[in-house]
Enzyme design. Structure first.
Site, PDB file in Angstrom:
ATOM      1  N   GLU A 148       2.819   6.982  -2.526  1.00 20.32           N
ATOM      2  CA  GLU A 148       2.536   8.123  -3.398  1.00 20.32           C
ATOM      3  C   GLU A 148       3.040   9.450  -2.819  1.00 20.32           C
ATOM      4  OE1 GLU A 148      -0.826   5.094  -3.515  1.00 20.32           O
ATOM      5  OE2 GLU A 148      -0.055   6.443  -1.959  1.00 20.32           O
ATOM      6  N   ASP A 181      -8.878   3.739  -3.382  1.00 19.84           N
ATOM      7  CA  ASP A 181      -9.962   3.980  -2.435  1.00 19.84           C
ATOM      8  C   ASP A 181     -11.192   4.575  -3.120  1.00 19.84           C
ATOM      9  OD1 ASP A 181      -8.112   3.073  -0.675  1.00 19.84           O
ATOM     10  OD2 ASP A 181      -7.713   5.008   0.276  1.00 19.84           O
ATOM     11  N   ASP A 236       0.841  -1.200   0.000  1.00 19.93           N
ATOM     12  CA  ASP A 236       0.000   0.000   0.000  1.00 19.93           C
ATOM     13  C   ASP A 236       0.877   1.251   0.000  1.00 19.93           C
ATOM     14  OD1 ASP A 236      -2.345   1.422   0.027  1.00 19.93           O
ATOM     15  OD2 ASP A 236      -3.066   0.642   1.941  1.00 19.93           O
TER      16      ASP A 236
END
Length: 766
Positions: free
Chosen positions: A429, A491, A426
């Site tokens: 970024e 998401d 995950d």
């Protein structure tokens, strides 16, 4: 990023120095080097006091030509993406003085003199080109009135930009996983990874590659911020600009979008193959929900008791102690016996995935260790870069350091040796630019590239510990990230609108070189109502990878209906499509192997399958699942759906209805259905078992044939090859001796001695 005020004027504070002519051309060492002054040279005096661009044009791979535009080169070689080594081509000066570079059928031609002209041709057919007022060095005054760069990035003082012609009717696609319009014409696209959800212009997976339906694609080989103006600032052109003194790009030719993708992935890397078990359903604990082994066991028992297949159980963030992510240690308060739990899960025939990220919270026992060893990103003053967003006081692992990579991998290695099978990578970024990397890389260029280093490090340790079984579940990516599958869409929210934007993103990512892709069934944020969940289930299970995952609520299907025994309940819908996908696993595996071999994605935009059909070029609410199945997800509670069938014959896999295209269709589907059509000429291999994908596909195999024109097909299943021949009267299949069958329409023939034949009566609906 926009530098002009309409067609004639520059914005205040912008000084644009365009290549005005090809003043001097030399062919040297297989490359063409062009001296391009930023004014026309009429006398010796004109050679003084002006910027000059050096443009290098060189063959790279068959059908691929590299272009580099440079102003000042004293800053040294910039960090760029990893690309394939070049192969020989040719560069020469033609009799008319123009420079010509050839790579296969692709030709780049620079015309000597003014105005500046760099043309790209496929044979004699023009593709695109850089013309007057295209290639430029941009000098900005401190008070220049230009668009602000992405959040966290300061405005530069110099930029290189290029503009390539955009032909009439040409559509532009790709540029990563983007949630807005599928066709990128008219958009400003900033290549800058961000954690912005699925409902904004930001993207987790930014790829500076665009593909057109006009016979070419363009890859900008710059890992930092690249700003694209796609038929927007200059409506006749695609503009791309980067901060600094140089810009490199590749023009990639191909007869079809699929051929362009094949060459692009030959340049930047193909996806590795994924294990067969990964195609089955993944069930997650969800994010902030409460769970322990008893909770997980109850979910798995509930799935088993209801006949719902599960291949992978995923533990999200709270398998670790709160405030300590990542410490790579099972929280002993919740999971006191992780080795025993993993063993028990494996005894159920399951694989296990756990969540990770590249951040180390200050409260993690690993923070001091990593800080002392120099494994975390540092500020220019030498202190560790920290903030409180996400994890309190967290630092970021520096993947430019070989020592930090080995340290991080060793922490994961412990988990893999405990029995973990897959890793969800995950984040990655929000990488700051006010830092110093261990290898000295410019942090602006590392912002996007960070995720590639991160995922590559994790994928590599999985390959070492799980040879032939490595699989990630990654959120962030950039060019080259396709080498480390799988990626999921981030998401989303639990709405039909978000379901649609998720599909658009998957289609864009597929045209950016990524072969495998997934998304959170039902959406991530919020709790979907029953209609959204049940419509999302078939879409999710007709994607390459399928995961049930949410934020603050569980995604087990029986939570979405009062009467789970109803034929259209979430339980029934999940069972139907999970079993269908498992039975289709030989077909899905073949599509995955094609992705690894050629770069052709498993989920395919219609333009990939039907490049000559003008209608297919803009479709963004349907797709091909592998080569032969057309899927049109339903985005409404009432089941109304509109979709397009291209030319040829089509058969509803769920209904048996026969339709001849090209035609638009309006249908109404119950929750247990959606438009799922098979194209004529397809041979679909079905496994006998529906409980899991990783079974002996040859034992009880069913070859379902949908005859079209006379044809001969080779169908590879496991290590065997079946030959299926269709003529006007019959279908004949031959393959290894064993227990398999041939089906045409409603008739089935059991193979004898490795052969089966079925006649096609004239009354047959096919």
């Amino acid at each position: 990023m926009r530098f002009t005020n309409g067609f004639w004027l520059a914005r205040p504070g912008v000084r644009a120095h365009f290549a005005q002519e090809a003043y001097e051309l030399t062919a040297d060492d297989g490359a063409l080097v062009v001296v391009a002054p930023t004014k026309r040279i009429a006398s010796r005096g004109d050679t003084l006091n002006l910027p000059v661009l050096t443009v290098t044009v060189a063959p790279h791979l068959p059908g691929v030509i590299r272009v580099r535009i440079e102003h000042h080169t004293g800053g040294g070689e910039a960090t760029r993406f990893e690309v394939a080594e070049p192969v020989p081509g040719s560069a020469e000066i033609a009799e008319d003085g123009s420079g010509v570079v050839r790579s296969g059928r692709l030709t780049a031609r620079v015309r000597r003199g003014a105005p500046w002209s760099l043309e790209f041709l496929d044979g004699d057919r023009p593709l695109t080109g850089s013309g007057h007022r295209s290639a430029a060095w941009i000098d900005l005054a401190p008070d220049a009135e230009v668009d602000a760069p992405p959040i966290g990035l300061a405005l530069g003082r110099s930029y290189i930009h290029e503009q390539l012609e955009l032909g009439v009717g040409t559509h532009v696609y790709g540029l990563g996983e983007r949630f807005g319009p599928f066709v990128k014409n008219g958009q400003t696209v900033e290549i800058w990874n961000a954690d912005g959800g699925t409902s904004s212009e930001q993207a987790y997976k930014n790829v500076p590659f665009y593909l057109t339906d006009a016979g070419y694609g363009v890859f900008v080989n710059e890992p930092g911020h690249v700003s694209f103006e796609v038929g927007s600032e200059a409506v006749e052109r695609v503009q791309f600009s980067v901060q600094g003194e140089s810009l490199e790009y590749f023009v990639i030719a191909g007869d079809t979008p699929a051929a362009i993708l094949e060459r692009y992935t030959a340049l930047t890397g193909r996806p590795s193959d994924v294990p067969v078990w990964s195609y089955g359903p993944w069930l997650s604990t969800s994010f902030t929900t409460a769970y322990d082994e008893a909770t997980v066991t109850s979910f798995l028992d509930g799935m088993r008791d209801r006949g719902l297949p599960v291949s992978v159980i995923h533990f999200d963030c709270f398998w670790m102690h709160e405030f300590q992510w990542s410490d790579f240690t099972w929280d002993p308060r919740v999971f006191p016996d992780p080795e025993g739990m993993l063993r028990r899960l494996h005894e159920r025939g399951l694989k296990v995935s756990v969540w990770t990220n590249p951040y180390i919270a200050q409260r993690s026992p690993l923070f001091a260790e990593a800080m002392a060893a120099g494994h975390l990103l540092r500020r220019p003053d030498g202190s560790v870069w920290q903030w409180d967003l996400w994890q309190a006081g967290m630092g970021i692992v520096d993947f430019t350091s070989d020592a930090a990579v080995a340290w991080f991998q060793d922490k994961l290695r412990v988990l893999l040796r405990q029995g973990v099978d897959a890793l969800k990578t995950d984040f990655g970024e929000r990488i700051p630019v006010d830092v110093v990397h261990a290898d000295g890389t410019d942090p602006e260029r590392m912002h996007n590239l960070y995720t590639e280093r991160y995922n590559a490090a994790v994928h590599r340790v999985l390959e070492e510990e799980r040879p032939g079984e490595a699989v990630l579940f990654a959120r962030s990516a950039t060019a080259g990230g396709q080498r480390h599958p799988v990626h999921w869409g981030g998401d989303s929210t639990s709405t039909f609108a978000s379901m649609a934007e998720t599909l658009r993103a998957g289609l864009s990512l597929a045209l950016s070189g990524f072969g495998f892709w997934s998304h959170d069934i039902g959406g991530f944020e919020g709790t979907p109502d029953a209609a959204v969940f049940k419509r999302w289930v078939p879409f999710g299970l007709l994607s390459s990878h399928s995961r049930f995952h949410g934020s603050d609520s569980y995604r087990v299907p029986w939570l979405f209906d009062e009467d789970e025994s109803a034929p259209d309940s979430a339980v029934a819908v999940t069972r139907r499509f999970a079993e269908l996908k498992n039975r289709l696993s030989p077909y899905v595996v073949a599509a995955g192997r094609e992705a690894a071999a050629t770069g052709m994605p498993v989920l395919r935009p219609m333009v990939l399958g039907f490049p000559d059909d003008p209608t297919a070029r803009t479709l963004d609410r349907q797709y091909l699942f592998g080569p032969d199945l057309l899927v049109a997800p339903v985005f409404r509670e009432d089941g109304d759906v509109e979709f397009y069938l291209p030319a040829g014959g089509w058969t509803g896999l769920l209904t048996g209805e026969r339709v001849v295209g090209p035609t638009w269709r309006r249908e109404r589907h119950g929750f247990d259905s959606l438009p799922l059509y098979v194209r004529d000429g397809a041979v679909l291999p079905f496994a006998e078992r529906a409980d899991r994908p990783d079974t002996d596909h040859l034992d009880g195999l069913l070859l379902r044939v949908f005859p079209g024109a006379p044809a001969r097909h080779e169908v590879r299943v496991a290590d065997a090859v079946f030959v299926v021949e269709t003529d006007a009267d019959a279908v004949t299949a031959s393959g290894p001796a064993g227990r398999w069958s041939l089906q045409v329409g409603s008739r089935t023939e059991v193979a004898r001695d490795g052969r089966a034949v079925l006649e096609i009566p004239r009354a047959d609906p096919y």
